[in-house]
Design an enzyme around this catalytic site. Structure first.
Site, PDB file in Angstrom:
ATOM      1  N   THR A  20       0.885  -1.251  -0.101  1.00 38.71           N
ATOM      2  CA  THR A  20      -0.069  -0.082   0.013  1.00 38.71           C
ATOM      3  C   THR A  20       0.867   1.060   0.007  1.00 38.71           C
ATOM      4  O   THR A  20       0.378   2.439   0.204  1.00 38.71           O
ATOM      5  CB  THR A  20      -0.991  -0.032   1.190  1.00 38.71           C
ATOM      6  OG1 THR A  20      -0.204   0.088   2.390  1.00 38.71           O
ATOM      7  CG2 THR A  20      -1.934  -1.139   1.168  1.00 38.71           C
ATOM      8  N   TRP A  21       2.069   1.137  -0.586  1.00 39.45           N
ATOM      9  CA  TRP A  21       3.074   2.298  -0.433  1.00 39.45           C
ATOM     10  C   TRP A  21       2.695   3.272  -1.437  1.00 39.45           C
ATOM     11  O   TRP A  21       2.548   2.507  -2.687  1.00 39.45           O
ATOM     12  CB  TRP A  21       4.515   1.932  -0.261  1.00 39.45           C
ATOM     13  CG  TRP A  21       5.590   3.114  -0.082  1.00 39.45           C
ATOM     14  CD1 TRP A  21       5.359   3.977   0.577  1.00 39.45           C
ATOM     15  CD2 TRP A  21       6.743   3.188  -0.803  1.00 39.45           C
ATOM     16  NE1 TRP A  21       6.656   4.693   0.565  1.00 39.45           N
ATOM     17  CE2 TRP A  21       7.286   4.215  -0.100  1.00 39.45           C
ATOM     18  CE3 TRP A  21       7.484   2.275  -1.396  1.00 39.45           C
ATOM     19  CZ2 TRP A  21       8.692   4.498  -0.642  1.00 39.45           C
ATOM     20  CZ3 TRP A  21       8.812   2.403  -1.877  1.00 39.45           C
ATOM     21  CH2 TRP A  21       9.451   3.624  -1.300  1.00 39.45           C
ATOM     22  N   ASP A  45      -0.363  -5.058   3.847  1.00 39.18           N
ATOM     23  CA  ASP A  45       0.725  -4.444   4.344  1.00 39.18           C
ATOM     24  C   ASP A  45       0.557  -2.975   4.200  1.00 39.18           C
ATOM     25  O   ASP A  45       0.615  -2.521   3.201  1.00 39.18           O
ATOM     26  CB  ASP A  45       2.057  -4.810   3.638  1.00 39.18           C
ATOM     27  CG  ASP A  45       3.236  -4.165   4.136  1.00 39.18           C
ATOM     28  OD1 ASP A  45       3.625  -4.651   5.421  1.00 39.18           O
ATOM     29  OD2 ASP A  45       3.698  -3.228   3.410  1.00 39.18           O
ATOM     30  N   TYR A  50       3.312   5.372   5.451  1.00 44.93           N
ATOM     31  CA  TYR A  50       2.707   5.354   4.135  1.00 44.93           C
ATOM     32  C   TYR A  50       1.432   6.611   4.448  1.00 44.93           C
ATOM     33  O   TYR A  50       0.407   5.920   4.605  1.00 44.93           O
ATOM     34  CB  TYR A  50       2.198   4.011   3.732  1.00 44.93           C
ATOM     35  CG  TYR A  50       3.130   3.011   3.628  1.00 44.93           C
ATOM     36  CD1 TYR A  50       4.702   3.210   3.544  1.00 44.93           C
ATOM     37  CD2 TYR A  50       3.010   1.579   3.408  1.00 44.93           C
ATOM     38  CE1 TYR A  50       5.674   2.323   3.380  1.00 44.93           C
ATOM     39  CE2 TYR A  50       3.681   0.635   3.426  1.00 44.93           C
ATOM     40  CZ  TYR A  50       5.144   1.080   3.684  1.00 44.93           C
ATOM     41  OH  TYR A  50       6.151  -0.155   3.369  1.00 44.93           O
ATOM     42  N   GLN A 160      10.356  -8.667   6.956  1.00 41.76           N
ATOM     43  CA  GLN A 160      10.010  -7.854   5.601  1.00 41.76           C
ATOM     44  C   GLN A 160      11.024  -7.448   4.897  1.00 41.76           C
ATOM     45  O   GLN A 160      11.689  -6.547   5.401  1.00 41.76           O
ATOM     46  CB  GLN A 160       8.808  -7.060   5.830  1.00 41.76           C
ATOM     47  CG  GLN A 160       8.055  -6.716   4.587  1.00 41.76           C
ATOM     48  CD  GLN A 160       6.895  -5.717   4.554  1.00 41.76           C
ATOM     49  OE1 GLN A 160       7.312  -4.590   4.125  1.00 41.76           O
ATOM     50  NE2 GLN A 160       6.072  -6.150   5.160  1.00 41.76           N
ATOM     51  N   TYR A 188       9.471  -7.294  -0.349  1.00 37.05           N
ATOM     52  CA  TYR A 188       8.755  -6.302  -0.734  1.00 37.05           C
ATOM     53  C   TYR A 188       9.347  -5.701  -2.121  1.00 37.05           C
ATOM     54  O   TYR A 188      10.501  -6.214  -2.435  1.00 37.05           O
ATOM     55  CB  TYR A 188       8.616  -5.360   0.369  1.00 37.05           C
ATOM     56  CG  TYR A 188       9.892  -4.502   0.688  1.00 37.05           C
ATOM     57  CD1 TYR A 188      10.541  -3.428  -0.070  1.00 37.05           C
ATOM     58  CD2 TYR A 188      10.452  -4.804   2.002  1.00 37.05           C
ATOM     59  CE1 TYR A 188      11.679  -2.828   0.377  1.00 37.05           C
ATOM     60  CE2 TYR A 188      11.498  -4.047   2.552  1.00 37.05           C
ATOM     61  CZ  TYR A 188      12.177  -3.189   1.679  1.00 37.05           C
ATOM     62  OH  TYR A 188      13.353  -2.684   2.055  1.00 37.05           O
ATOM     63  N   ARG A 195      10.053   1.237 -10.820  1.00 36.93           N
ATOM     64  CA  ARG A 195      10.913   2.026 -11.281  1.00 36.93           C
ATOM     65  C   ARG A 195      11.455   1.641 -12.743  1.00 36.93           C
ATOM     66  O   ARG A 195      11.924   0.451 -12.922  1.00 36.93           O
ATOM     67  CB  ARG A 195      12.129   2.305 -10.449  1.00 36.93           C
ATOM     68  CG  ARG A 195      11.964   3.218  -9.307  1.00 36.93           C
ATOM     69  CD  ARG A 195      13.220   3.422  -8.667  1.00 36.93           C
ATOM     70  NE  ARG A 195      14.049   2.400  -8.122  1.00 36.93           N
ATOM     71  CZ  ARG A 195      13.525   1.900  -6.868  1.00 36.93           C
ATOM     72  NH1 ARG A 195      12.814   2.416  -6.101  1.00 36.93           N
ATOM     73  NH2 ARG A 195      14.084   0.748  -6.591  1.00 36.93           N
TER      74      ARG A 195
END
Ligand code: NAP
Length: 281
Positions: A20-21, A45, A50, A160, A188, A195
Site C-alpha cells: 500500500t505504499w 501490508d 505510508y 519483511q 517487498y 521504477r
C-alpha cells in the site's frame, strides 16, 4: 490463491499479498484493494510511514476484518517504549480496527534501544493489540537481538525485506536462517517499486523472463512473483492500484515453474557472491 504457513503463527496466509505504499489515487487504490480481497489477496501490508494508506485500508476492512491478515509498522524514530505503544494506537485508530495481525519495526536503527522497542511490542501482544511481532529490513544479527529481548514468550514471526530478481542476496544468509527458525520472509518491491519496466529483452534477465512467460502463457510480472515465491517460507507483497495489475498478481501462481524454468531464471539473475547490506527505502 495459494496460502502457506506464516512463520510460527499457525495461520495460513496467501503467498501473494497487497502492498500500500505510494498510492497515487485513493479512490482507485481502495477499489484495487477491494478487488484484491475478493480475489484472495487478503494479506495487506501498510505502515504509519505510508501517508494516507492506513486510512484507505480502513475503508475496505468493515465486514471482513477477520479474513484479512493485517500488517503495519512503527517507524524507528517513534520506536521508544512509549512511542511504540502510541504509534500502534494511532495506527489502530487510522485503520479502524482493534488489533493488527503483525506489527513490525520498519527498519533496524539505534535511535531507540532495541530493548525498549521490543518490550513494548511484547506488551502490545500481551494486550491483544497485535497478534504477532515482526521486523523489517533486519539482518540476521539484528533479528536475533530483537528476539533476545522478546525472550521465550513471543517469537519474531516475519522479516519483511527487499526482494526482486535482481536482488537475491537474501537467499545467501537470511533465507536459510529464517527457514531454520521458521520466520516468514515477506519480499517487498518485487517489481523494484515500478521504477522503469522489468528488465527488457535486451538483457539476459529480460530474455529469460519472456521465454518462461511465453511457455506458460503468463506475463513477465507473473513470472517474477512466481519465481520469488518458489521458497516455502517466502511471501510477496506487490503494490497495484490498477485493476488489471491486481488481477494479474492474483493469478501469478496459477501455473507452476518447472525445474528448467527456475534454473534459467537463476542463471539469468545470478546471486551475488556474498550477502550484502539489505537495501532499505
Ligand atoms: P512494487 O510492488 O515493486 O511495484 C509497484 C509498481 O508495479 C506500481 O507501479 C504498480 O502499478 C506496478 N505493478 C503492480 N502489479 C503489476 C503487474 N501485475 N503488472 C505490471 N505492473 C504492475 O513496489 P513497492 O510499492 O515498492 O513494493 C510493494 C509493497 O511493499 C509496498 O507497497 C509496501 O507495502 C511494501 N514495502 C515495504 C518496505 C519496507 O521497508 N518494509 C519498503 C518498500 C515497500 P499500479 O500501482 O499503477 O497498478
Amino acid at each position: 490463491m495459494i496460502a502457506r504457513p506464516f512463520g510460527t503463527t499457525g495461520r495460513q496466509v496467501p503467498v501473494i499479498g497487497q502492498g500500500t505504499w505510494q498510492f497515487r489515487d485513493a479512490r482507485r487504490a481502495e477499489a484495487a484493494l477491494r478487488l484484491g480481497l475478493e480475489l484472495g489477496l487478503t494479506h495487506i501490508d501498510t505502515a504509519e510511514l505510508y501517508r494516507g494508506s492506513e486510512e484507505v485500508v480502513a475503508r475496505v476492512l468493515p465486514g471482513r476484518r477477520d479474513r484479512v491478515f493485517l500488517v503495519s509498522k512503527v517507524l524507528p524514530g517513534n520506536a521508544s517504549y512509549r512511542g511504540t505503544l502510541e504509534a500502534c494506537e494511532k495506527s489502530l485508530k487510522r485503520l479502524g480496527t482493534d488489533h493488527l495481525d503483525v506489527y513490525l519495526l520498519h527498519w533496524y536503527s539505534r535511535e531507540h534501544p532495541v530493548e525498549d522497542t521490543f518490550r513494548a511490542m511484547g506488551e502490545l501482544a500481551d494486550a491483544g493489540k497485535i497478534r504477532w511481532v515482526g521486523v523489517s529490513n533486519h539482518e540476521v544479527a539484528q533479528l536475533e537481538e530483537a528476539q533476545a529481548v522478546l525472550g521465550g514468550k513471543h517469537r519474531i514471526v516475519c522479516n519483511q525485506v527487499y526482494y526482486d530478481p535482481n536482488h537475491r542476496h537474501l537467499e545467501l544468509e537470511l533465507l536459510p536462517y529464517c527457514r531454520q527458525k521458521r520466520v516468514a520472509i515477506v519480499g517487498y518491491s518485487p517489481f523494484a517499486s515500478g521504477r522503469g519496466a522489468l528488465p527488457g529483452p535486451t538483457t539476459k534477465g529480460g530474455r529469460a523472463l519472456e521465454a518462461v512467460a511465453k511457455r506458460h502463457g503468463a506475463t513477465t510480472h507473473q513470472v517474477v512473483l512466481n519465481f520469488l515465491a518458489r521458497f516455502p517460507e517466502v511471501f510477496v507483497i506487490p503494490k497495484a492500484e490498477h485493476e488489471e495489475h491486481v488481477r494479474s498478481n492474483a493469478a501469478a501462481l496459477d501455473f507452476t515453474l518447472t525445474k528448467q524454468d527456475v534454473a534459467e531464471l537463476e542463471a539469468a539473475f545470478p546471486l551475488p557472491q556474498r550477502a550484502v547490506e539489505l537495501p532499505t527505502l
